[in-house]
Design a protein around this motif. Structure first.
Motif, PDB file in Angstrom:
ATOM      1  N   ASN A   1      -0.675  -5.720  -1.329  1.00 30.19           N
ATOM      2  CA  ASN A   1      -0.388  -6.154   0.043  1.00 30.19           C
ATOM      3  C   ASN A   1      -0.642  -4.966   0.959  1.00 30.19           C
ATOM      4  O   ASN A   1       0.218  -4.114   1.152  1.00 30.19           O
ATOM      5  CB  ASN A   1       1.069  -6.614   0.158  1.00 30.19           C
TER       6      ASN A   1
ATOM      7  N   ASP B   1       0.837  -1.215   0.000  1.00 32.68           N
ATOM      8  CA  ASP B   1       0.000   0.000   0.000  1.00 32.68           C
ATOM      9  C   ASP B   1       0.859   1.247   0.000  1.00 32.68           C
ATOM     10  O   ASP B   1       0.514   2.269  -0.586  1.00 32.68           O
ATOM     11  CB  ASP B   1      -0.963  -0.021   1.186  1.00 32.68           C
ATOM     12  N   GLY B   2       2.038   1.150   0.611  1.00 30.32           N
ATOM     13  CA  GLY B   2       2.946   2.305   0.581  1.00 30.32           C
ATOM     14  C   GLY B   2       3.472   2.545  -0.807  1.00 30.32           C
ATOM     15  O   GLY B   2       3.417   3.659  -1.329  1.00 30.32           O
TER      16      GLY B   2
ATOM     17  N   ARG C   1       0.522   0.329   6.176  1.00 28.66           N
ATOM     18  CA  ARG C   1       1.742   1.035   6.588  1.00 28.66           C
ATOM     19  C   ARG C   1       2.759   1.092   5.488  1.00 28.66           C
ATOM     20  O   ARG C   1       2.877   0.187   4.672  1.00 28.66           O
ATOM     21  CB  ARG C   1       2.369   0.305   7.784  1.00 28.66           C
ATOM     22  N   SER C   2       3.508   2.196   5.500  1.00 25.36           N
ATOM     23  CA  SER C   2       4.811   2.185   4.871  1.00 25.36           C
ATOM     24  C   SER C   2       5.751   1.840   6.008  1.00 25.36           C
ATOM     25  O   SER C   2       5.739   0.715   6.475  1.00 25.36           O
ATOM     26  CB  SER C   2       5.143   3.557   4.294  1.00 25.36           C
TER      27      SER C   2
ATOM     28  N   ASN D   1      -1.132  -3.471   4.319  1.00 27.15           N
ATOM     29  CA  ASN D   1      -0.984  -3.586   5.778  1.00 27.15           C
ATOM     30  C   ASN D   1      -1.101  -2.229   6.444  1.00 27.15           C
ATOM     31  O   ASN D   1      -0.712  -2.041   7.577  1.00 27.15           O
ATOM     32  CB  ASN D   1       0.349  -4.247   6.133  1.00 27.15           C
TER      33      ASN D   1
HETATM   34 MG   LIG Z   1       2.499  -1.420   3.596  1.00 26.59          MG
END
Ligand SMILES: [Mg+2]
Ligand SMILES: Cc1ncc(C[n+]2csc(CCOP(=O)(O)OP(=O)(O)O)c2C)c(N)n1
Ligand SMILES: CC(=O)[C@@H](O)[C@H](O)COP(=O)(O)O
Length: 650
Positions: free
Chosen positions: A173, A145-146, A177-178, A175
């Protein structure tokens, strides 16, 4: 024997039952925690992709099918499943790379750890295969997602959407977060999609129960499915991907192998671009990672697996010094703002952000955007400090050149991880920044030699409002302060052998305030001039002592502001019979090359001996190992200089 030990290739997964697959996932997690705790590495990200990677390898047949991992730091499980289970020297010389590596395996495709490139790679591979008449093969990209916040990802999605029949599977993917929670509109959109997950769960419940009911079952299920679609559109009115014309599947539980394999088979057989949205947990299964607020163990050093606490205590880092000085400046100058590309803490902006939350901008993994936005901030009367790893500025070169420099915007770039970083491999070394910036009209570049000079250079940089400035320093702990014996303009004299009358050869105490002596003689004839650039200053000082023992006279200078080449440096160079420049940068087109070019332009060409890195992609190893390989140590520099000088000296 453990199940993991029985896996030597992806096809070995096919014979495992669901229970065995679940057991294998547990074994892999335990392996990752135990091993990466000993070596350091990207523990959190890889704990989050155990089931996802297994599902990808269950559905797709690597290397016949191509699997591309974005950023590459999430390749550990992939390595374990493709015949590489010796992680004892991960990211060290001779051990496995921390990223995919073609030299290691035919299953590995993209080695570069720069985020957001996977979709372009995958689209190119898919198109190339189609042109080659290959049918029945698949191309898969796994992107976080980052990484999805990077401009390249959206350039690719836009293009992919135009090719409805391109067999391409994009696994997101997600989650959340970066390092830190992912930022921006896309992150919010993904969050909304995650919220619709409950409808997936209701839908699968409906599929299992209602549709099995006699007679009305199927119609009732279809009504539910219609409701779900409608509700999803209400909750996520702009299902971004579908509005782009891309088939979207999900969101799915990224730790449910069965659900993932079902979805991936649907995607594989769809015959066009499909996005499979998997929701995962960074650090899954390891509480110390899950509870790690900063970055869920995005990248750990050597830690105690029982406690999650670091076992290596590093000294005060260059980054910490930058952070402190920026906070001081922030108190004095309300126009100073900071910009990061999804790396607020690693680049040292946490404290500034806590002190001045309205004056820090995290734009996601979007360095090009960060750079041009900084130009806009400068136009609007701010002085932005763009804190970024040296290697990641590579992709924003045009923005530095045509947005910041062309418009003479007062923007300061602070490049952390400049020079050799080492363990993260070739794509992380910050060894090209002088070469890139040396051709930018109007930019001023500093290479501080220690923490104190970093603070001074930063203050000088933010005072420049008629063009971009840049300072760079390496990864890790800052060195002992490197004192100077004299200063003229921006140039510091660090040592002279023999010392002029009444002057020390080398000041031992860096706290001694150095007076700027405009009349300081820099043109006294000397056998050797060594130019120590940035963190290489101490190497130059140490080498000078050895060279002086051979009877040669030596002067060591630190230009401090290395680009453009200063008149003072030219003066010092003209007075020497031998000029050597030592820099933690490719020797080609570094400061040594810039000095040689500047001398030539004055009609006085002089051989400049360049001590730098080879123009090569350097395999992962320790920073000091790589510097030693390149001969960037005092004994080797001294030996090379004396070997050239001796005949002339005899
Ligand atoms: Mg991520
Ligand atoms: C161009 C670029 N900028 C910054 C980085 C540093 N970086 C490495 S991983 C990462 C976060 C990636 O987040 P995501 O894609 O969501 O993957 P995750 O770690 O969450 O699995 C960042 C910013 C990078 N590798 N490339
Ligand atoms: C994968 C990536 O780009 C980063 O996570 C990088 O590995 C961090 O490097 P440092 O450990 O130098 O912060």
């Amino acid at each position: 024997m453990s199940l993991l030990a029985s896996i030597s290739k992806p096809a070995d997964l096919d014979s495992l039952s669901q229970a065995q697959l679940d057991q294998l996932a547990d074994e892999i997690r335990a392996f990752l925690v135990e091993s990466v705790s000993r070596t350091g590495g990207h523990l959190g990200p890889n704990l989050g992709v155990v089931e996802l990677t297994m599902a990808v390898h269950l559905v797709f047949e690597s290397p016949r099918d191509s699997i591309v991992f974005d950023t590459g730091h999430i390749g550990y499980v992939h390595k374990l499943l493709t015949g590489r289970q010796d992680f004892d020297h991960l990211r060290s010389r001779g051990g496995l790379s921390g990223y995919p590596s073609r030299a290691e395996s035919e299953h590995d495709i993209v080695e570069n750890s720069h985020a957001s490139t996977s979709l372009a790679w995958a689209e190119g591979i898919a198109k190339g295969r189609r042109l080659a008449g290959e049918t029945g093969t698949s191309t898969v990209a796994v992107i976080g997602d980052g990484a999805l916040t990077g401009g390249m990802a959206w350039e690719a999605l836009n293009d992919i959407a135009a090719h409805k029949d391109l067999p391409l599977v994009i696994v997101v993917n997600d989650n959340e977060r970066s390092y830190a929670p992912t930022t921006g509109g896309l992150a919010e959109h993904l969050a909304v999609l995650r919220a619709t997950r409950s409808y997936e769960q209701v839908l699968s419940w409906g599929r299992r129960t209602i549709s099995s009911a006699p007679v009305v079952g199927q119609r009732a299920f279809e009504a539910l499915h219609g409701m779900k679609k409608g509700l999803k559109d209400i909750i996520a009115p702009q299902v971004l991907f579908e509005d782009l014309g891309l088939k979207y599947l999900g969101p799915f539980d990224g730790h449910d192998i069965s659900a993932l394999t079902t979805a991936l088979r649907r995607a594989r057989d769809f015959g066009g671009p499909v996005i499979v949205h998997a929701i995962t947990e960074k650090g899954r299964g390891y509480e110390h990672a899950r509870n790690h607020v900063d970055d869920q163990f995005h990248a750990v050093g050597v830690i105690n697996p029982e406690t999650g606490l670091p076992l290596e205590i590093a000294g005060r880092s260059w980054t910490e010094n930058f952070s402190e000085t920026l906070c001081e400046i922030g108190r004095e100058r309300e126009d100073v703002v900071a910009v990061t590309a999804a790396m607020l803490i690693p680049v040292g902006l946490r404290d500034f952000a806590q002190a001045y939350p309205d004056r820090v901008f995290d734009v996601g993994i979007a360095e090009q955007h960060a750079t041009t936005m900084a130009a806009g901030l400068s136009f609007a009367g701010r002085h932005p400090v763009v804190a970024i790893y040296s290697t990641f500025l590579n992709r924003a070169f045009d923005q530095v050149l045509m947005d910041c420099a062309l418009h003479r915007q007062g923007v300061t770039f602070v490049l952390d991880r400049a020079g050799v970083t080492g363990s993260d491999g070739a794509s992380h070394n910050g060894m090209w920044d002088f070469a890139l910036t040396s051709i930018v009209p109007g930019i001023r570049v500093a290479a501080p030699r220690d923490g104190e000079q970093t603070s001074i250079a930063l203050r000088e940089a933010v005072d420049v409002s008629d063009g971009p400035t840049l300072l760079r320093f390496p990864k890790g702990s800052e060195p002992r302060p490197v004192p100077a014996v004299a200063r003229r303009g921006t140039l510091d004299v660090l040592a002279r052998h023999p010392a002029p009358e009444g002057q020390a050869q080398q000041v031992q105490d860096a706290r001694v305030e150095i007076e700027d002596v405009p009349s300081l003689a820099l043109d006294e004839p000397v056998d050797v001039l060594l130019v120590g650039v940035g963190a290489m200053a101490q190497v130059a000082v140490d080498a000078a002592s050895v060279i002086a023992d051979s009877g040669a006279s030596v002067q060591v200078v630190d230009p401090r502001w290395v680009l453009p080449i200063s008149e003072d440096l030219l003066t010092a160079a003209r007075s020497a019979r031998y000029v050597g420049v030592i820099e933690d940068h490719v020797a080609a087109n570094g400061i040594g090359s810039a000095l040689a070019a500047a001398l030539a332009e004055t009609g006085e060409p002089l051989a400049v001996h360049r001590f730098g890195l080879p123009k090569e992609f350097l395999d992962h190893a320790g920073r000091n190992e790589i510097l030693a390989d390149a001969g960037l140590t005092a004994p080797v520099v001294a030996e090379k200089v004396v070997a050239v000088l001796h005949p002339a000296l005899l």
